[in-house]
Design a protein around this motif. Structure first.
Motif, mmCIF file in Angstrom:
data_model
loop_
_atom_site.group_PDB
_atom_site.id
_atom_site.type_symbol
_atom_site.label_atom_id
_atom_site.label_comp_id
_atom_site.label_asym_id
_atom_site.label_seq_id
_atom_site.Cartn_x
_atom_site.Cartn_y
_atom_site.Cartn_z
ATOM 1 N N ASP A 85 44.486 -46.365 2.769
ATOM 2 C CA ASP A 85 43.965 -47.444 3.611
ATOM 3 C C ASP A 85 44.149 -47.153 5.099
ATOM 4 N N ALA A 86 44.672 -45.988 5.417
ATOM 5 C CA ALA A 86 44.913 -45.612 6.813
ATOM 6 C C ALA A 86 44.033 -44.429 7.190
ATOM 7 N N PRO A 87 43.637 -44.322 8.453
ATOM 8 C CA PRO A 87 42.789 -43.214 8.895
ATOM 9 C C PRO A 87 43.460 -41.856 8.719
ATOM 10 N N PHE A 88 42.669 -40.816 8.895
ATOM 11 C CA PHE A 88 43.105 -39.427 8.790
ATOM 12 C C PHE A 88 44.212 -39.152 9.797
ATOM 13 N N THR A 89 45.262 -38.481 9.338
ATOM 14 C CA THR A 89 46.411 -38.224 10.200
ATOM 15 C C THR A 89 46.463 -36.800 10.734
ATOM 16 N N GLY A 90 45.694 -35.898 10.138
ATOM 17 C CA GLY A 90 45.794 -34.493 10.510
ATOM 18 C C GLY A 90 46.909 -33.768 9.796
ATOM 19 N N SER A 95 46.052 -38.071 -2.221
ATOM 20 C CA SER A 95 45.457 -39.315 -2.699
ATOM 21 C C SER A 95 44.614 -38.993 -3.916
ATOM 22 N N ALA A 96 44.376 -40.009 -4.726
ATOM 23 C CA ALA A 96 43.537 -39.806 -5.910
ATOM 24 C C ALA A 96 42.122 -39.411 -5.506
ATOM 25 N N ALA A 97 41.627 -39.975 -4.401
ATOM 26 C CA ALA A 97 40.275 -39.649 -3.950
ATOM 27 C C ALA A 97 40.167 -38.194 -3.522
ATOM 28 N N ALA A 98 41.119 -37.727 -2.712
ATOM 29 C CA ALA A 98 41.084 -36.339 -2.257
ATOM 30 C C ALA A 98 41.154 -35.374 -3.437
ATOM 31 N N ARG A 99 42.028 -35.680 -4.393
ATOM 32 C CA ARG A 99 42.165 -34.800 -5.556
ATOM 33 C C ARG A 99 40.904 -34.819 -6.425
ATOM 34 N N ALA A 100 40.227 -35.963 -6.512
ATOM 35 C CA ALA A 100 38.983 -36.021 -7.279
ATOM 36 C C ALA A 100 37.896 -35.168 -6.618
ATOM 37 N N ILE A 101 37.837 -35.202 -5.296
ATOM 38 C CA ILE A 101 36.872 -34.363 -4.577
ATOM 39 C C ILE A 101 37.182 -32.886 -4.796
ATOM 40 N N ILE A 102 38.448 -32.527 -4.695
ATOM 41 C CA ILE A 102 38.860 -31.133 -4.888
ATOM 42 C C ILE A 102 38.522 -30.666 -6.301
ATOM 43 N N CYS A 119 28.559 -39.018 1.468
ATOM 44 C CA CYS A 119 29.507 -39.942 2.100
ATOM 45 C C CYS A 119 28.726 -40.862 3.023
ATOM 46 N N ALA A 120 28.772 -42.152 2.722
ATOM 47 C CA ALA A 120 28.084 -43.128 3.555
ATOM 48 C C ALA A 120 29.085 -44.091 4.182
ATOM 49 N N GLY A 121 30.251 -43.580 4.468
ATOM 50 C CA GLY A 121 31.304 -44.342 5.118
ATOM 51 C C GLY A 121 32.105 -43.408 6.003
ATOM 52 N N PRO A 122 33.306 -43.790 6.366
ATOM 53 C CA PRO A 122 34.161 -42.889 7.146
ATOM 54 C C PRO A 122 34.501 -41.645 6.335
ATOM 55 N N LEU A 123 34.745 -40.548 7.022
ATOM 56 C CA LEU A 123 34.956 -39.249 6.364
ATOM 57 C C LEU A 123 36.418 -39.000 6.006
ATOM 58 N N THR A 124 37.197 -40.045 5.874
ATOM 59 C CA THR A 124 38.634 -39.927 5.642
ATOM 60 C C THR A 124 38.965 -39.111 4.404
ATOM 61 N N ASN A 125 38.384 -39.470 3.261
ATOM 62 C CA ASN A 125 38.709 -38.773 2.012
ATOM 63 C C ASN A 125 38.252 -37.325 2.039
ATOM 64 N N VAL A 126 37.116 -37.077 2.674
ATOM 65 C CA VAL A 126 36.608 -35.703 2.784
ATOM 66 C C VAL A 126 37.558 -34.870 3.634
ATOM 67 N N ALA A 127 38.031 -35.450 4.737
ATOM 68 C CA ALA A 127 38.968 -34.739 5.610
ATOM 69 C C ALA A 127 40.266 -34.422 4.880
ATOM 70 N N ASP A 128 40.799 -35.398 4.154
ATOM 71 C CA ASP A 128 42.041 -35.162 3.410
ATOM 72 C C ASP A 128 41.860 -34.043 2.381
ATOM 73 N N ALA A 129 40.714 -34.047 1.684
ATOM 74 C CA ALA A 129 40.469 -33.017 0.679
ATOM 75 C C ALA A 129 40.355 -31.635 1.314
ATOM 76 N N LEU A 132 43.782 -30.369 2.373
ATOM 77 C CA LEU A 132 44.613 -29.930 1.250
ATOM 78 C C LEU A 132 44.126 -28.602 0.667
ATOM 79 N N GLU A 133 42.795 -28.444 0.556
ATOM 80 C CA GLU A 133 42.215 -27.243 -0.056
ATOM 81 C C GLU A 133 41.046 -26.754 0.792
ATOM 82 N N PRO A 134 41.307 -26.013 1.861
ATOM 83 C CA PRO A 134 40.231 -25.589 2.764
ATOM 84 C C PRO A 134 39.132 -24.784 2.073
ATOM 85 N N ALA A 135 39.457 -24.085 0.998
ATOM 86 C CA ALA A 135 38.486 -23.207 0.345
ATOM 87 C C ALA A 135 37.315 -23.961 -0.261
#
Length: 278
Positions: A85-90, A95-102, A119-129, A132-135
């Motif tokens: 529920d918080a913005p990207f921290t760098g 998160s479950a969302a980031a792991r699902a994307i990965i 993605c039709a919202g903020p890119l938070t989950n995409v950034a976290d993913a 975590l896994e740049p590849a």
């Protein structure tokens, strides 16, 4: 009788702030009813504080999306994964969302179908993913509804600007962008939407009740048109962009900016599919 057979052309991850504007759920229903794409993951992101305290909103959005898929009797994927529920921290953040994307990005390409992350919202989950896994950046194309000539004026960007800058700054990521100047022109008359939802079976009724039960800030005033900008990526997933226009920059990977999409094509297809399903 069965509908004329449509072959799948892509796999799709769908990410949105489902507890925010309801046009995201219209886009989800449209994707779910489209034979040309195969949904492999659905993830839920934070909402902007303008919709109220953000705590718990990602999970609430995940619940809404999952309920809609159940009403549509389309249970795959059976789980909608919530992000923070918080913005990207760098900083790396699980998160479950980031792991699902990965996981979806790392899965073998079924039938050779390319993977598009809508993605039709903020890119938070995409950034976290990606952090975590740049590849995984080379494993999918990002179709983002967001950004504008002046980014500070656009909701999906200003909800989490750090995430947008991080994701769009990734030089290994192909991006198809639908900026505000394009997606804000995807509109439908409120009367047309109301009639469609009233006459399109259980899913239409569910959407009608959602639109009529919106809890919105006092400063939000509804007019005769409703923006369905979150449906813009359907032209690259469930439909085709033959009637769209875009510009391109770069070659490896390509960065594409859509300058116009066919509103009539999107709306007619959604209405027909919703009525057929109902």
């Amino acid at each position: 009788m069965d509908m004329i057979r449509v072959e799948p052309k892509c796999r799709v991850i769908i990410d949105n702030d489902w507890a925010g504007d309801p046009d995201g759920l219209v886009g989800l229903a449209h994707h779910a009813l489209s034979a040309a794409n195969r949904i492999v993951a659905v993830t839920a992101s934070l909402t902007n504080p303008m919709f109220g305290p953000p705590e718990g909103r990602a999970v609430a959005g995940a619940d809404l999306a999952a309920e809609l898929l159940r009403v549509l009797k389309l249970t795959a994927p059976s789980t909608v994964h919530a992000g923070p529920d918080a913005p990207f921290t760098g900083q790396p953040r699980e998160s479950a969302a980031a792991r699902a994307i990965i996981a979806a990005a790392a899965a073998p390409a079924g039938a050779g179908l390319p993977l598009i992350l809508v993605c039709a919202g903020p890119l938070t989950n995409v950034a976290d993913a990606l952090l975590l896994e740049p590849a995984i950046a080379s494993a999918f194309t990002l179709a983002w509804v967001g950004g504008a000539e002046v980014n500070g004026d656009e909701y999906n960007y200003f909800t989490d600007p750090a995430a947008a800058e991080f994701v769009l700054g990734n030089q290994d990521l192909a991006v198809w962008q639908f900026p505000a100047e394009t997606y804000r022109r995807i509109v439908a008359p409120v009367a047309e939407l109301d009639q469609l939802f009233r006459t399109a079976g259980p899913a239409g009724t569910w959407l009608w009740e959602l639109f009529h039960g919106l809890d919105v800030p006092d400063f939000v005033k509804f007019g005769p048109l409703w923006c369905l900008g979150d449906s813009a990526p359907l032209v690259v997933t469930g439909l085709d962009d033959v009637t769209s226009t875009f510009t391109e920059a770069g070659t490896h990977p390509v960065r594409r900016t859509y300058t116009a999409v066919d509103t009539r094509l999107i709306m007619a297809d959604f209405a027909a599919k919703l009525r057929l399903q109902g």
